[in-house]
Design a protein around this motif. Structure first.
Motif, mmCIF file in Angstrom:
data_model
loop_
_atom_site.group_PDB
_atom_site.id
_atom_site.type_symbol
_atom_site.label_atom_id
_atom_site.label_comp_id
_atom_site.label_asym_id
_atom_site.label_seq_id
_atom_site.Cartn_x
_atom_site.Cartn_y
_atom_site.Cartn_z
ATOM 1 N N ALA A 79 0.824 -1.209 0.000
ATOM 2 C CA ALA A 79 0.000 0.000 0.000
ATOM 3 C C ALA A 79 0.859 1.260 0.000
ATOM 4 C CB ALA A 79 -0.928 -0.004 1.214
ATOM 5 N N GLU A 80 2.004 1.214 0.675
ATOM 6 C CA GLU A 80 2.889 2.373 0.683
ATOM 7 C C GLU A 80 3.465 2.644 -0.700
ATOM 8 O OE1 GLU A 80 5.812 1.582 3.646
ATOM 9 O OE2 GLU A 80 4.540 2.251 5.303
ATOM 10 N N ARG A 81 3.568 1.619 -1.523
ATOM 11 C CA ARG A 81 4.164 1.783 -2.849
ATOM 12 C C ARG A 81 3.130 2.157 -3.920
ATOM 13 N NH1 ARG A 81 9.314 -0.078 -3.658
ATOM 14 N NH2 ARG A 81 10.319 -1.082 -1.880
ATOM 15 N N ILE A 82 1.982 1.483 -3.908
ATOM 16 C CA ILE A 82 1.030 1.690 -5.010
ATOM 17 C C ILE A 82 -0.249 2.376 -4.555
ATOM 18 C CG2 ILE A 82 1.937 -0.334 -6.199
ATOM 19 C CD1 ILE A 82 -0.594 -1.840 -5.462
ATOM 20 N N ARG A 199 -2.589 8.209 0.730
ATOM 21 C CA ARG A 199 -1.377 7.407 0.700
ATOM 22 C C ARG A 199 -0.560 7.669 1.950
ATOM 23 N NH1 ARG A 199 0.993 5.981 -4.821
ATOM 24 N NH2 ARG A 199 -0.801 5.960 -6.189
ATOM 25 N N SER A 200 0.581 6.998 2.049
ATOM 26 C CA SER A 200 1.476 7.216 3.169
ATOM 27 C C SER A 200 1.973 8.648 3.165
ATOM 28 C CB SER A 200 2.676 6.266 3.092
ATOM 29 O OG SER A 200 2.236 4.939 3.058
ATOM 30 N N LEU A 201 2.377 9.120 4.351
ATOM 31 C CA LEU A 201 2.945 10.446 4.450
ATOM 32 C C LEU A 201 4.251 10.510 3.668
ATOM 33 C CD1 LEU A 201 2.395 11.203 8.233
ATOM 34 C CD2 LEU A 201 1.010 11.938 6.294
ATOM 35 N N SER A 202 4.594 11.703 3.274
ATOM 36 C CA SER A 202 5.837 11.889 2.547
ATOM 37 C C SER A 202 7.031 11.622 3.442
ATOM 38 C CB SER A 202 5.905 13.336 2.027
ATOM 39 O OG SER A 202 5.966 14.226 3.134
ATOM 40 N N LYS A 203 8.197 11.506 2.816
ATOM 41 C CA LYS A 203 9.397 11.260 3.598
ATOM 42 C C LYS A 203 9.656 12.395 4.572
ATOM 43 C CE LYS A 203 11.643 8.362 0.143
ATOM 44 N NZ LYS A 203 12.812 8.189 -0.743
ATOM 45 N N GLY A 208 9.092 13.845 10.786
ATOM 46 C CA GLY A 208 8.531 14.841 11.680
ATOM 47 C C GLY A 208 8.232 14.305 13.046
ATOM 48 N N PRO A 209 7.088 14.763 13.667
ATOM 49 C CA PRO A 209 6.797 14.447 15.047
ATOM 50 C C PRO A 209 6.663 12.972 15.329
ATOM 51 C CG PRO A 209 5.329 16.164 14.191
ATOM 52 C CD PRO A 209 6.094 15.630 13.042
ATOM 53 N N HIS A 210 6.258 12.182 14.340
ATOM 54 C CA HIS A 210 6.081 10.743 14.572
ATOM 55 C C HIS A 210 7.396 10.016 14.358
ATOM 56 C CE1 HIS A 210 1.734 10.872 15.025
ATOM 57 N NE2 HIS A 210 1.699 11.688 13.996
ATOM 58 N N GLY A 211 8.448 10.458 14.934
ATOM 59 C CA GLY A 211 9.753 9.863 14.723
ATOM 60 C C GLY A 211 9.996 8.720 15.659
ATOM 61 N N THR A 327 -5.640 4.647 18.523
ATOM 62 C CA THR A 327 -4.374 5.194 19.005
ATOM 63 C C THR A 327 -3.197 4.795 18.122
ATOM 64 O OG1 THR A 327 -5.298 4.983 21.236
ATOM 65 C CG2 THR A 327 -2.966 5.462 21.107
ATOM 66 N N VAL A 328 -3.371 3.796 17.268
ATOM 67 C CA VAL A 328 -2.275 3.338 16.407
ATOM 68 C C VAL A 328 -1.688 4.475 15.575
ATOM 69 C CG1 VAL A 328 -1.700 1.863 14.434
ATOM 70 C CG2 VAL A 328 -3.008 0.930 16.347
ATOM 71 N N PRO A 329 -2.493 5.327 14.895
ATOM 72 C CA PRO A 329 -1.884 6.394 14.092
ATOM 73 C C PRO A 329 -1.056 7.362 14.918
ATOM 74 C CG PRO A 329 -4.204 6.103 13.516
ATOM 75 C CD PRO A 329 -3.965 5.311 14.759
ATOM 76 N N ASP A 330 -1.457 7.604 16.183
ATOM 77 C CA ASP A 330 -0.713 8.537 17.026
ATOM 78 C C ASP A 330 0.683 8.036 17.345
ATOM 79 O OD1 ASP A 330 -3.009 10.063 17.096
ATOM 80 O OD2 ASP A 330 -3.716 9.213 18.981
ATOM 81 N N LEU A 331 0.857 6.715 17.375
ATOM 82 C CA LEU A 331 2.130 6.123 17.787
ATOM 83 C C LEU A 331 2.844 5.402 16.657
ATOM 84 C CD1 LEU A 331 1.002 4.686 21.250
ATOM 85 C CD2 LEU A 331 2.217 6.809 20.792
ATOM 86 N N ALA A 332 2.356 5.543 15.434
ATOM 87 C CA ALA A 332 2.972 4.847 14.304
ATOM 88 C C ALA A 332 4.421 5.285 14.155
ATOM 89 C CB ALA A 332 2.201 5.146 13.022
ATOM 90 N N PRO A 333 5.391 4.354 14.220
ATOM 91 C CA PRO A 333 6.789 4.741 14.071
ATOM 92 C C PRO A 333 7.041 5.415 12.733
ATOM 93 C CG PRO A 333 6.604 2.508 14.930
ATOM 94 C CD PRO A 333 5.233 2.927 14.496
ATOM 95 N N SER A 334 7.654 6.584 12.769
ATOM 96 C CA SER A 334 7.999 7.358 11.564
ATOM 97 C C SER A 334 6.780 7.708 10.728
ATOM 98 C CB SER A 334 9.018 6.587 10.696
ATOM 99 O OG SER A 334 10.178 6.295 11.446
ATOM 100 N N GLY A 335 5.589 7.711 11.352
ATOM 101 C CA GLY A 335 4.381 8.081 10.636
ATOM 102 C C GLY A 335 3.891 7.062 9.635
ATOM 103 N N ARG A 336 4.407 5.832 9.667
ATOM 104 C CA ARG A 336 4.033 4.806 8.672
ATOM 105 C C ARG A 336 2.755 4.115 9.156
ATOM 106 N NH1 ARG A 336 9.240 1.370 7.204
ATOM 107 N NH2 ARG A 336 7.852 0.722 5.497
#
Length: 393
Positions: A79-82, A199-203, A208-211, A327-336
């Protein structure tokens, strides 16, 4: 595009697009969860049709479950790719194709191939549809995710029951082809109505904050989800045996399970909105403490009062999951977000598969009452983990 620009673009999504995203995700969730539980209806049919033993039937169910659980993370990466829309539409069509193949099967080999295909298709829904809803609603996603989770329970009830009605007027082969056609319709709806820009957030946004500071928090959230799923499946495994000890007939046991499931569906819907209103910690405290107390209560009550408690127990038993998903989106590593949902669902689905085995071994040693007591203790263990998680948010 900058991280700020990406966030502003998604925050500016009009209400009609948000609603379209939610209801498309709900339709996909209802279909996929209904497809998952349809297998339980088919197993006795296949046993009679192909003279398959119980071991082979268990293997068939395990093939679909393993494919679905094991491919959650790869589905998130695809999903992150297409893009989520393309991946979810293709996965839904693949699950429908699997049921079409099952309708043409004439033996165990064909069913094995069909169930692997079905499991592969079903693996796309949870991480992608959850992420789509969370991206559409951003900080207000907990309530909509509760609605999305509730839709899955609607599908679990509607599709197997609808299939049983179709079996009155047609063979199981034609029933599967009809449901496969329904799946293709939903796949087309996903391709048309799910917004393409989720789609996924940009690089830049990922940096950013979800690092990396959220990694410990996500690990705690995953641990809570695994324990919560273990409590739920462990309790459901031993509840029929407890009810039989209390003098319940098989029909009463079936009614009791229905009461738990009805309460569970209501809990998924309500607790998502409660989490948005009162926060993660307050809601998890309520649901997990309520679960532990309710389990202890049914252990000491006679049959009639136990039946009255079961709907409330179902609310508590299933309610935590909606809050955790939100709560998963709030803590997603690197915003993924897709990857985070994929890992979370892999853990919780895997726990749901292994927990009955572990509690079953314990039950052999200490009895059904002891195993149920262990599920109550496990629910109580979640409380300090939730407090620790709040310090990370």
């Amino acid at each position: 595009m900058s991280a700020l620009g990406t966030n502003n673009e998604m925050a500016a999504m009009p209400p009609i697009s948000r609603a379209r995203t939610l209801w498309t995700a709900c339709a996909a969730h209802a279909l996929h969860d209904g497809y998952t539980d349809l297998i339980y209806l088919l197993l006795p049919i296949w046993q009679a049709e192909f003279a398959i033993g119980y071991g082979a039937l268990a293997f068939l169910r395990a093939l679909a479950a393993a494919s679905m659980a094991g491919l959650q993370v790869p589905a998130g990466r695809i999903a992150e790719r297409i893009g989520g829309r393309t991946t979810l539409a293709m996965g839904t069509a693949l699950a429908a194709l699997g049921y079409m193949v099952a309708g043409y099967s004439t033996g165990l080999a064909g069913l094995c191939v069909a169930l692997v295909v079905i499991g592969c298709g079903l693996s796309t829904q949870h991480p992608i549809a959850s992420a789509a809803v969370s991206r559409a609603y951003q900080d207000d996603a907990r309530g909509p995710l509760g609605t999305y989770n509730f839709a899955g329970d609607v599908g679990k009830a509607a599709i197997p029951s609808g299939a049983s009605l179709l079996l009155v007027v047609m063979t199981w082969h034609h029933m599967l082809w009809a449901l496969a056609a329904l799946g293709l319709i939903v796949a087309v709806a996903v391709a048309i109505f799910l917004p393409a820009n989720l789609r996924s957030l940009s690089k830049a946004a990922k940096a950013g904050p979800h690092g990396s500071g959220t990694r410990g928090g996500f690990g705690l959230l995953l641990a809570i989800g695994i324990l919560d799923s273990s409590v739920r499946m462990g309790f459901l495994t031993f509840l029929p045996f407890l009810l039989k000890e209390q003098g319940a007939s098989l029909s009463v046991v079936g009614q009791a399970l229905a009461l738990v499931f009805i309460g569970g569906a209501a809990g998924k819907f309500a607790c998502g909105w409660l989490g948005a209103r009162f926060g993660l910690l307050a809601t998890v405290r309520l649901t997990e403490a309520g679960t532990a107390v309710a389990i202890l209560t049914v252990l000491v009550l006679p049959l009639a009062p136990t039946l009255l408690v079961l709907p409330l127990l179902g609310v508590m038993l299933n309610g935590t999951s909606s809050v955790l998903y939100g709560t998963v989106p709030d803590l997603a590593p690197s915003g993924r977000t897709e990857q985070a949902f994929a890992i979370f669902y892999t853990g919780t689905i895997g726990a749901g598969a292994t927990a009955p085995i572990l509690f079953g071994i314990l039950g052999d040693a200490v009895g059904a009452h002891g195993a149920l007591l262990a599920t109550a203790i496990t629910a109580a263990v979640i409380l300090p983990l939730a407090i620790a998680l709040m310090k990370r948010i």
